[in-house]
Design a protein around this motif. Structure first.
Motif, PDB file in Angstrom:
ATOM      1  N   ALA A  43       0.831  -1.201   0.000  1.00 19.88           N
ATOM      2  CA  ALA A  43       0.000   0.000   0.000  1.00 19.88           C
ATOM      3  C   ALA A  43       0.867   1.253   0.000  1.00 19.88           C
ATOM      4  O   ALA A  43       0.533   2.257  -0.649  1.00 19.88           O
ATOM      5  CB  ALA A  43      -0.926  -0.005   1.209  1.00 19.88           C
ATOM      6  N   ALA A  44       1.987   1.222   0.734  1.00 22.76           N
ATOM      7  CA  ALA A  44       2.878   2.381   0.764  1.00 22.76           C
ATOM      8  C   ALA A  44       3.449   2.643  -0.629  1.00 22.76           C
ATOM      9  O   ALA A  44       3.484   3.792  -1.100  1.00 22.76           O
ATOM     10  CB  ALA A  44       4.007   2.159   1.771  1.00 22.76           C
ATOM     11  N   LEU A  45       3.887   1.580  -1.284  1.00 26.02           N
ATOM     12  CA  LEU A  45       4.440   1.751  -2.632  1.00 26.02           C
ATOM     13  C   LEU A  45       3.354   2.189  -3.607  1.00 26.02           C
ATOM     14  O   LEU A  45       3.601   2.995  -4.511  1.00 26.02           O
ATOM     15  CB  LEU A  45       5.090   0.452  -3.104  1.00 26.02           C
ATOM     16  CG  LEU A  45       6.367   0.053  -2.364  1.00 26.02           C
ATOM     17  CD1 LEU A  45       6.892  -1.279  -2.894  1.00 26.02           C
ATOM     18  CD2 LEU A  45       7.443   1.128  -2.502  1.00 26.02           C
ATOM     19  N   LEU A  46       2.146   1.654  -3.435  1.00 22.24           N
ATOM     20  CA  LEU A  46       1.049   2.064  -4.318  1.00 22.24           C
ATOM     21  C   LEU A  46       0.735   3.542  -4.115  1.00 22.24           C
ATOM     22  O   LEU A  46       0.447   4.260  -5.075  1.00 22.24           O
ATOM     23  CB  LEU A  46      -0.190   1.210  -4.036  1.00 22.24           C
ATOM     24  CG  LEU A  46      -1.396   1.495  -4.922  1.00 22.24           C
ATOM     25  CD1 LEU A  46      -1.080   1.188  -6.384  1.00 22.24           C
ATOM     26  CD2 LEU A  46      -2.611   0.675  -4.469  1.00 22.24           C
ATOM     27  N   ALA A  47       0.791   3.993  -2.861  1.00 17.20           N
ATOM     28  CA  ALA A  47       0.573   5.417  -2.590  1.00 17.20           C
ATOM     29  C   ALA A  47       1.621   6.245  -3.316  1.00 17.20           C
ATOM     30  O   ALA A  47       1.330   7.314  -3.861  1.00 17.20           O
ATOM     31  CB  ALA A  47       0.634   5.682  -1.088  1.00 17.20           C
ATOM     32  N   TRP A  48       2.849   5.755  -3.311  1.00 15.50           N
ATOM     33  CA  TRP A  48       3.931   6.442  -4.016  1.00 15.50           C
ATOM     34  C   TRP A  48       3.613   6.504  -5.513  1.00 15.50           C
ATOM     35  O   TRP A  48       3.725   7.551  -6.157  1.00 15.50           O
ATOM     36  CB  TRP A  48       5.235   5.688  -3.780  1.00 15.50           C
ATOM     37  CG  TRP A  48       6.471   6.466  -4.087  1.00 15.50           C
ATOM     38  CD1 TRP A  48       6.599   7.493  -4.975  1.00 15.50           C
ATOM     39  CD2 TRP A  48       7.762   6.270  -3.515  1.00 15.50           C
ATOM     40  NE1 TRP A  48       7.895   7.955  -4.983  1.00 15.50           N
ATOM     41  CE2 TRP A  48       8.629   7.219  -4.112  1.00 15.50           C
ATOM     42  CE3 TRP A  48       8.273   5.380  -2.574  1.00 15.50           C
ATOM     43  CZ2 TRP A  48       9.975   7.300  -3.770  1.00 15.50           C
ATOM     44  CZ3 TRP A  48       9.600   5.472  -2.246  1.00 15.50           C
ATOM     45  CH2 TRP A  48      10.441   6.417  -2.833  1.00 15.50           C
ATOM     46  N   ARG A  49       3.194   5.369  -6.060  1.00 11.75           N
ATOM     47  CA  ARG A  49       2.893   5.326  -7.494  1.00 11.75           C
ATOM     48  C   ARG A  49       1.744   6.282  -7.829  1.00 11.75           C
ATOM     49  O   ARG A  49       1.817   7.046  -8.787  1.00 11.75           O
ATOM     50  CB  ARG A  49       2.528   3.896  -7.910  1.00 11.75           C
ATOM     51  CG  ARG A  49       2.227   3.757  -9.401  1.00 11.75           C
ATOM     52  CD  ARG A  49       1.685   2.365  -9.720  1.00 11.75           C
ATOM     53  NE  ARG A  49       2.673   1.331  -9.444  1.00 11.75           N
ATOM     54  CZ  ARG A  49       3.632   0.965 -10.296  1.00 11.75           C
ATOM     55  NH1 ARG A  49       3.713   1.550 -11.486  1.00 11.75           N
ATOM     56  NH2 ARG A  49       4.472   0.021  -9.969  1.00 11.75           N
ATOM     57  N   VAL A  84      -2.850  11.832   3.895  1.00 12.14           N
ATOM     58  CA  VAL A  84      -3.751  11.419   4.970  1.00 12.14           C
ATOM     59  C   VAL A  84      -4.875  10.541   4.414  1.00 12.14           C
ATOM     60  O   VAL A  84      -5.255   9.545   5.032  1.00 12.14           O
ATOM     61  CB  VAL A  84      -4.324  12.648   5.693  1.00 12.14           C
ATOM     62  CG1 VAL A  84      -5.473  12.270   6.601  1.00 12.14           C
ATOM     63  CG2 VAL A  84      -3.230  13.331   6.507  1.00 12.14           C
ATOM     64  N   ALA A  85      -5.404  10.907   3.244  1.00 14.35           N
ATOM     65  CA  ALA A  85      -6.494  10.105   2.665  1.00 14.35           C
ATOM     66  C   ALA A  85      -6.027   8.677   2.371  1.00 14.35           C
ATOM     67  O   ALA A  85      -6.676   7.700   2.765  1.00 14.35           O
ATOM     68  CB  ALA A  85      -7.015  10.773   1.394  1.00 14.35           C
ATOM     69  N   LEU A  86      -4.883   8.565   1.686  1.00 19.55           N
ATOM     70  CA  LEU A  86      -4.370   7.227   1.375  1.00 19.55           C
ATOM     71  C   LEU A  86      -3.982   6.491   2.655  1.00 19.55           C
ATOM     72  O   LEU A  86      -4.200   5.292   2.795  1.00 19.55           O
ATOM     73  CB  LEU A  86      -3.163   7.326   0.439  1.00 19.55           C
ATOM     74  CG  LEU A  86      -3.465   7.805  -0.974  1.00 19.55           C
ATOM     75  CD1 LEU A  86      -2.173   7.956  -1.772  1.00 19.55           C
ATOM     76  CD2 LEU A  86      -4.403   6.845  -1.689  1.00 19.55           C
ATOM     77  N   GLY A  87      -3.414   7.231   3.591  1.00 19.77           N
ATOM     78  CA  GLY A  87      -3.014   6.612   4.854  1.00 19.77           C
ATOM     79  C   GLY A  87      -4.211   6.123   5.656  1.00 19.77           C
ATOM     80  O   GLY A  87      -4.178   5.035   6.228  1.00 19.77           O
ATOM     81  N   ALA A  88      -5.267   6.920   5.685  1.00 14.78           N
ATOM     82  CA  ALA A  88      -6.457   6.517   6.433  1.00 14.78           C
ATOM     83  C   ALA A  88      -7.067   5.256   5.826  1.00 14.78           C
ATOM     84  O   ALA A  88      -7.461   4.330   6.540  1.00 14.78           O
ATOM     85  CB  ALA A  88      -7.472   7.650   6.441  1.00 14.78           C
ATOM     86  N   LEU A  89      -7.120   5.245   4.501  1.00 15.41           N
ATOM     87  CA  LEU A  89      -7.679   4.070   3.812  1.00 15.41           C
ATOM     88  C   LEU A  89      -6.832   2.831   4.104  1.00 15.41           C
ATOM     89  O   LEU A  89      -7.353   1.751   4.445  1.00 15.41           O
ATOM     90  CB  LEU A  89      -7.664   4.363   2.311  1.00 15.41           C
ATOM     91  CG  LEU A  89      -8.649   3.581   1.450  1.00 15.41           C
ATOM     92  CD1 LEU A  89     -10.067   3.906   1.876  1.00 15.41           C
ATOM     93  CD2 LEU A  89      -8.465   3.962  -0.023  1.00 15.41           C
ATOM     94  N   VAL A 135       2.231   6.782   5.254  1.00 16.82           N
ATOM     95  CA  VAL A 135       2.694   5.728   6.165  1.00 16.82           C
ATOM     96  C   VAL A 135       2.422   6.128   7.606  1.00 16.82           C
ATOM     97  O   VAL A 135       1.939   5.331   8.421  1.00 16.82           O
ATOM     98  CB  VAL A 135       4.193   5.437   5.944  1.00 16.82           C
ATOM     99  CG1 VAL A 135       4.745   4.564   7.060  1.00 16.82           C
ATOM    100  CG2 VAL A 135       4.412   4.765   4.608  1.00 16.82           C
ATOM    101  N   THR A 136       2.720   7.375   7.926  1.00 16.38           N
ATOM    102  CA  THR A 136       2.491   7.860   9.281  1.00 16.38           C
ATOM    103  C   THR A 136       1.003   7.827   9.618  1.00 16.38           C
ATOM    104  O   THR A 136       0.618   7.374  10.703  1.00 16.38           O
ATOM    105  CB  THR A 136       3.022   9.289   9.427  1.00 16.38           C
ATOM    106  OG1 THR A 136       4.373   9.336   8.969  1.00 16.38           O
ATOM    107  CG2 THR A 136       2.977   9.748  10.860  1.00 16.38           C
ATOM    108  N   ALA A 137       0.187   8.320   8.700  1.00 12.41           N
ATOM    109  CA  ALA A 137      -1.253   8.340   8.944  1.00 12.41           C
ATOM    110  C   ALA A 137      -1.805   6.921   9.056  1.00 12.41           C
ATOM    111  O   ALA A 137      -2.649   6.635   9.915  1.00 12.41           O
ATOM    112  CB  ALA A 137      -1.966   9.098   7.816  1.00 12.41           C
ATOM    113  N   SER A 138      -1.334   6.007   8.200  1.00  9.35           N
ATOM    114  CA  SER A 138      -1.859   4.642   8.248  1.00  9.35           C
ATOM    115  C   SER A 138      -1.470   3.983   9.559  1.00  9.35           C
ATOM    116  O   SER A 138      -2.251   3.205  10.128  1.00  9.35           O
ATOM    117  CB  SER A 138      -1.358   3.821   7.063  1.00  9.35           C
ATOM    118  OG  SER A 138       0.030   3.621   7.136  1.00  9.35           O
TER     119      SER A 138
END
Lengths: 899, 225
Positions: free
Chosen positions: A482-488, A830-835, A536-539
């Motif tokens: 998920a972290a890498l996908l957020a990066w992408r 934050v949105a990606l992290g929350a999800l 990452v921090t938010a997740s």
């Protein structure tokens, strides 16, 4: 700065390194301090986890051994010299008490007369107990009514025979005529499972249910009833061990099982040892290991987040370090010397960070967990210390020495690789590592779901919990993916999404929206990194907050289920609570509502199950019930159905399966009638499935309308009182005890007491201290990430802002660049992290469903905490951004002179 | 047209204090009128750049007076009537060449289309049309310096201040760049002040002010039309 002449190699390097550190401390204190703090955060969390495990493991050991009624049950093989065996056992190391208990098999019991009806039971057991057995092993016998010694009848047996104090019952003996005894008292056997366990059964064999029919007599009486040579008589030595076991459950397990094996060897194989305490410690040991895995899993991301923050801080100073290194090289310093100086800086930062982090962890451990130790044993404490040192020094080395090594060999230092432009896609992106990790995580999760995660419980036996470390890979893989996908995704939006970015930037940037979005697009590498760090921090914050909150909520539900309500009063099926108890309890201060409940037994086919008679229209006001308790997932609907069908009945899924029931089928149960004390058939209408019910056991049970049961059986006696309170439950419980009086034989329990003892072994871990630590850490890292990333990003673009200001950009126009970038990083991150965090929490809760009892129907979300985190992130960004804008709105002279 | 664009009296700028004080500019007195072409010459460290920065309103004088009678107050000089072409790399790294050149117009509030059209026209003047879409890191130092000049004239300023505008250009290119600069200035009636070591550039100017150790000397110490 120090002169980097090549002649300073060899023994001059340490001195040079020292003077380098002193110079840095004087001229670059901010750089050293920032990195030291980041390293300290990582060390603090690592060492705090050690403190947590110290506290939790010790508690697990204490809780495990406290609940064992008899530590060892040593079965003597036929022909064994009992006196000799007793002597050997009593003198064994660590044995505090030894008592011989006799087990006599019977063909059954009988009670009653021809005129009133004779009842007989199936085969049963008579126990011969030493006189002070009940006080020595209080967990085995709970007196209900009558005398505490003499001939005692187990509650179920009394129900089966319709006997009570003073009743005469006959005991069927093999090869001997029946013997009559008079019942002196009725008792409950809370630990019947272990008391009647099959000692020496092969591993993996199905556990046996304890006998339903048990009579307890004094040892002397037993000898009269079962003279020497009577078949079916065995002897066990019940042993209590000294409570000087190691605090760690694993070490305690090894200690106890070692002693058991020594004893078996000393008795030359003439005994079999039922190691109850070993079994509990084994479960606790396993739970401790997996709790460690679980909370390392929740903790390691925190350490990773701290490490990422440290790398961001280190990267902020990289350009200056490069310039310093360039000056040194101009003065003839060899690359090896430059790396040595970087290593000196890393060592100083690492040591300072480790010391600060360990000091902080000691304080946190003392406050949160009540201990400043980092391990249960000295060896463990040293291991955790070593791990913390490695984390701290290693982090400093990675972030300082690593870049120094690569820069030292660069041809031109001035060729700083720009973070701008048309970067090549990183290797992980070209290999679609994010998809691979997410796919692997999904596969592992699906496998875990298919194989199930169960608490294997013997039908009334010793629970064992199995946790698969393999399944814990699922959240780790999903998190990384998920972290890498957020990066992408972040990179994709910045690269291709100018049509989206520009209109979104317009409210802040106005006519500059085009260049602002263009600028962001070309800085996508650094912005994507910042966004991923934020995500990452938010997740991390969301996942641990949701998991911990769900855990706490289920712990409360578990306690509520076990206790039934805030306060519960229970008595045996034989007696029932005094008439009018419910009415009088309602009048007590602190009581808001009362529900009376029948607790009988009913035969479903040949299977005896607990039956609970309720008033479905009112019980919901007193005891909280979840939709997950019922098969249709609708507590209100199920109770309404029961209310509209007087003969309605709810049964377990197992019963539905065994008897192939469909809704509307007639179910014929056998209930005991008050008129003759015998079981008669009563027809019921199957209207639904009950999975859980307040006070009901984990096994199959039945829920019916109390009015119908009372009418059919001829008695409306209630055995359970459920009470909802608006005062502290222990206080109301005491009032109800006084109301009932000691003669009632009722047990009054409050939920606060129950909460402390009910939970399963794994979930009995006190998460409170760890929760506070992790939530505070998550909040701190989220704030640090937000403010730090923004401040560093602005600092890196300071020259650009100076140029823009020199060209005439107003503060508001400069701000548009700053706030648009900040908004992107924070909103998207934050949105990606929350999800991601919500998804990871969901996966964790699913994987560990087996230790939640009952399983949560949904996640519990701590909206207040998450709102606080979001607010803190926004505030940190606002402060960092405002401070940075103030510093660049007037071009700095030194920057202008460089232009 | 004899509008006085800049008037300075005993203009002084000192950096640092006490024994570490550096006198970058000392008691410079001058006026700059519209349409003037002024070369500011002198050795390195003589205070030329500091003087230009003060005229642009980017540095505050330590002493003396400085005003812009025909241009307004210091706060309204940029973006707009006064532009600066810096000596060193001054393009914003994350913006393309055309975006950099259009930036002053965008900061003024011009429409995006108008700003970019003007930027392309300016780039054409300096033979940079084919690098309009490139990033600063993708062009040479000389191209970047010419882009800085294009940015300086894109908004038809009234006063162009150029600090060593041809330092990274070869002789021939430097000549064409200066011609383009002066042609653009002529078209808008802008005054041009160029700090330069290049004698060939200096001779194209109407006046040559010499700076030495912070003091304004040269052909005229009190400069006016």
């Amino acid at each position: 700065m120090a002169d980097g002449r090549g002649g300073a190699e060899g023994h001059g390097v340490p001195l040079l390194g020292l003077s380098w550190i002193v110079a840095l401390a004087r001229r670059r204190p901010g750089r050293l301090a920032g990195l030291t703090l980041a390293v300290a955060m990582a060390v603090l969390l690592t060492a705090s986890l050690g403190a947590f495990f110290t506290a939790s493991r010790a508690r697990m050991t204490n809780d495990a051994i406290a609940s064992v009624p008899v530590d060892w049950q040593i079965q003597l093989r036929p022909g064994t010299d009992v006196a000799h065996a007793t002597r050997v056992v009593a003198s064994a190391d660590g044995v505090a008490r030894t008592m011989a208990v006799l087990y006599g098999d019977t063909t059954g019991f009988r009670a009653g007369a021809a005129s009133t009806g004779v009842r007989t039971t199936g085969p049963g057991v008579v126990l011969g107990l030493p006189s002070n057995y009940a006080s020595a092993f209080p967990g085995e016998i709970r007196p209900l009514i009558g005398a505490r010694d003499g001939v005692l009848l187990a509650q179920q047996t009394a129900a089966n025979l319709g006997a009570t104090v003073g009743s005469e019952i006959s005991i069927g003996r093999r090869g001997l005529p029946r013997a009559s005894v008079t019942v002196d008292g009725i008792v409950d056997l809370p630990a019947a499972d272990s008391l009647f366990q099959s000692i020496g059964a092969p591993p993996g064999s199905a556990p046996t249910a304890p006998p339903d029919n048990v009579v307890l007599v004094a040892a002397a009486r037993f000898a009269e009833l079962f003279p020497e040579g009577t078949p079916g008589v065995t002897t066990q030595l019940h042993v209590e061990l000294a409570r000087d076991l190691p605090a760690d459950p694993g070490a305690a397990f090894v200690d106890v099982t070692g002693r058991a094996r020594n004893l078996e060897a000393a008795l030359s194989g003439t005994v079999l040892i039922g190691d109850n305490i070993g079994a509990r410690l084994s479960a606790a040991r396993s739970d401790a290991v997996y709790a460690q895995l679980l909370f390392l899993f929740l903790g390691i991301p925190g350490v990773i987040v701290a490490a990422l923050l440290a790398s961001v801080v280190a990267a902020a100073g990289r350009d200056r370090r490069r310039r310093e290194q360039a000056l040194l090289r101009l003065r003839g310093a060899a690359p090896r010397l430059i790396v040595a100086l970087a290593a000196a800086e890393a060592l100083a930062v690492g040591v300072a960070g480790v010391l600060l982090g360990l000091a902080g962890a000691a304080v946190v451990g003392r406050i949160a967990f009540g201990t400043a130790r980092f391990g249960v044993t000295n060896a463990q404490a040293l291991v955790w210390l070593a791990v913390s040192v490695v984390v701290g020094v290693g982090l400093a080395a990675l972030t300082i020495v690593g870049p120094a090594i690569s820069d030292a060999h660069a041809l031109t230092v001035g060729a700083a690789r720009a973070d701008i432009g048309r970067p090549r896609r990183p290797l992980w992106s070209r290999l679609y590592l994010d998809v691979v990790l997410l796919g692997a995580g999904a596969l592992v999760y699906a496998q875990a779901a298919r194989s199930g995660y169960q608490v294997v419980l013997a039908p009334e036996g010793v629970p064992t919990i199995s946790v698969s470390t393999f399944t814990l890979l699922a959240p780790a893989l999903l998190w990384g993916g998920a972290a890498l996908l957020a990066w992408r995704l972040g990179s994709l939006v910045l690269e291709r999404g100018r049509l989206i970015l520009e209109p979104l930037a317009r409210p802040v940037a106005g006519r500059l929206a085009g260049v602002v979005s263009a600028s962001m697009s070309r800085q996508r590498r650094s912005l994507s990194r910042a966004t991923v760090l934020m995500a990452v921090t938010a997740s991390f914050a969301v996942a641990i907050a949701v998991f911990n909150t769900t855990y706490a909520a289920q712990a409360e539900v578990d306690a509520q289920l076990t206790n039934g309500a805030d306060v519960s009063a229970t008595t045996t099926t034989l007696t029932g609570l005094p008439e009018g108890t419910a009415r009088r309890a309602t009048a007590l201060p602190g009581v808001t509502s009362v529900a009376a409940m029948q607790h009988r037994f009913a035969y479903v086919g040949n299977d005896l199950q607990d039956l609970y008679g309720i008033d479905p229209s009112t019980i919901g006001a007193t005891t909280p019930m979840s939709d997950a308790f019922f098969g249709n997932g609708d507590v209100a609907g199920t109770l309404a159905t029961l209310a509209t069908h007087p003969d309605g009945v709810l049964v377990s899924e197992e019963t539905v399966h065994d008897f192939q029931l469909h809704e509307g089928d007639t179910v014929r149960l056998r209930l005991e009638f008050a008129s003759d004390g015998r079981y008669h058939v009563v027809p019921f209408l199957f209207v639904g499935v009950a999975r859980e019910f307040p006070t009901a056991p984990r096994d199959s049970f039945i829920v019916a309308n109390a009015a119908y049961v009372a009418r059919q059986t001829g008695t409306g006696s209630v055995q359970t009182l459920l009470v909802r309170t608006d005062a502290p439950p222990p206080v109301v419980a005491e009032r109800i005890r006084r109301l009932l009086g000691p003669a009632s034989g009722a047990t009054v329990q409050d939920i606060e007491t129950q909460r402390r003892v009910t939970l399963s072994s794994l979930t009995a871990i006190d998460l409170h201290g760890l929760t506070r630590l992790e939530l505070a850490f998550a909040l701190a890292t989220a704030v640090a990430c937000s403010g730090l990333v923004l401040a560093i990003g602005i600092g890196e673009r300071r020259r650009s802002y100076a140029i823009a200001s020199a060209l005439g950009a107003r503060t508001r126009q400069l701000s548009s660049f700053v706030w648009t970038e900040a908004a992107f990083v924070i909103v998207v991150g934050v949105a990606l992290g929350a999800l991601t965090g919500w998804g990871i929490a969901q996966v964790l809760v699913k994987i560990l469903t087996g230790v939640f009892d009952p399983p949560p129907g949904s996640l519990s979300v701590p909206w207040g905490y998450l709102a606080a985190v979001l607010g803190a992130i926004a505030a940190a960004a606002a402060i960092a951004g405002s401070a940075a804008i103030r510093s660049v709105r007037r071009p700095q002279p030194e920057v202008l002179r460089d232009l | 047209m004899d509008d006085v664009l800049v008037r300075a009296e005993d203009l002084t700028r000192v950096y640092g204090t006490r024994t570490a004080a550096v006198r970058a500019v000392f008691r410079a007195t001058f006026t700059i009128e519209a349409g003037r072409r002024i070369a500011l010459i002198g050795p390195s460290g003589s205070g030329k750049s500091t003087l230009l920065l003060m005229i642009a309103g980017l540095e505050r004088p330590t002493a003396g007076t400085l005003s812009w009678p025909a241009l307004g107050e210091a706060d309204s000089l940029r973006p707009g009537p006064v532009t600066v072409a810096f000596q060193g790399p001054s393009l914003l790294p994350p913006l393309s060449v055309v975006e950099n050149v259009a930036l002053p117009l965008l900061l003024e509030g011009r429409e995006q289309g108008v700003a970019f059209d003007a930027a392309r026209a300016a780039l054409d003047l300096f033979e940079l049309a084919d690098v309009a879409g490139k990033l600063p890191e993708e062009i040479s130092g000389g191209q970047a310096q010419r882009a800085g000049l294009a940015r300086a004239i894109v908004g038809e300023p009234r006063l162009v201040l150029a600090d060593e505008p041809t330092g990274q250009l070869d002789h021939e290119t430097a000549g064409r760049a200066v011609v383009a600069l002066l042609d653009a200035a002529d078209a808008s009636g802008a005054a041009v002040v160029v700090a330069t070591h290049d004698a060939e550039i200096a001779v194209r100017m109407d006046a040559r002010w010499r700076m030495d150790a912070g003091e304004l000397r040269g052909t005229v110490s009190r400069c006016s039309a």
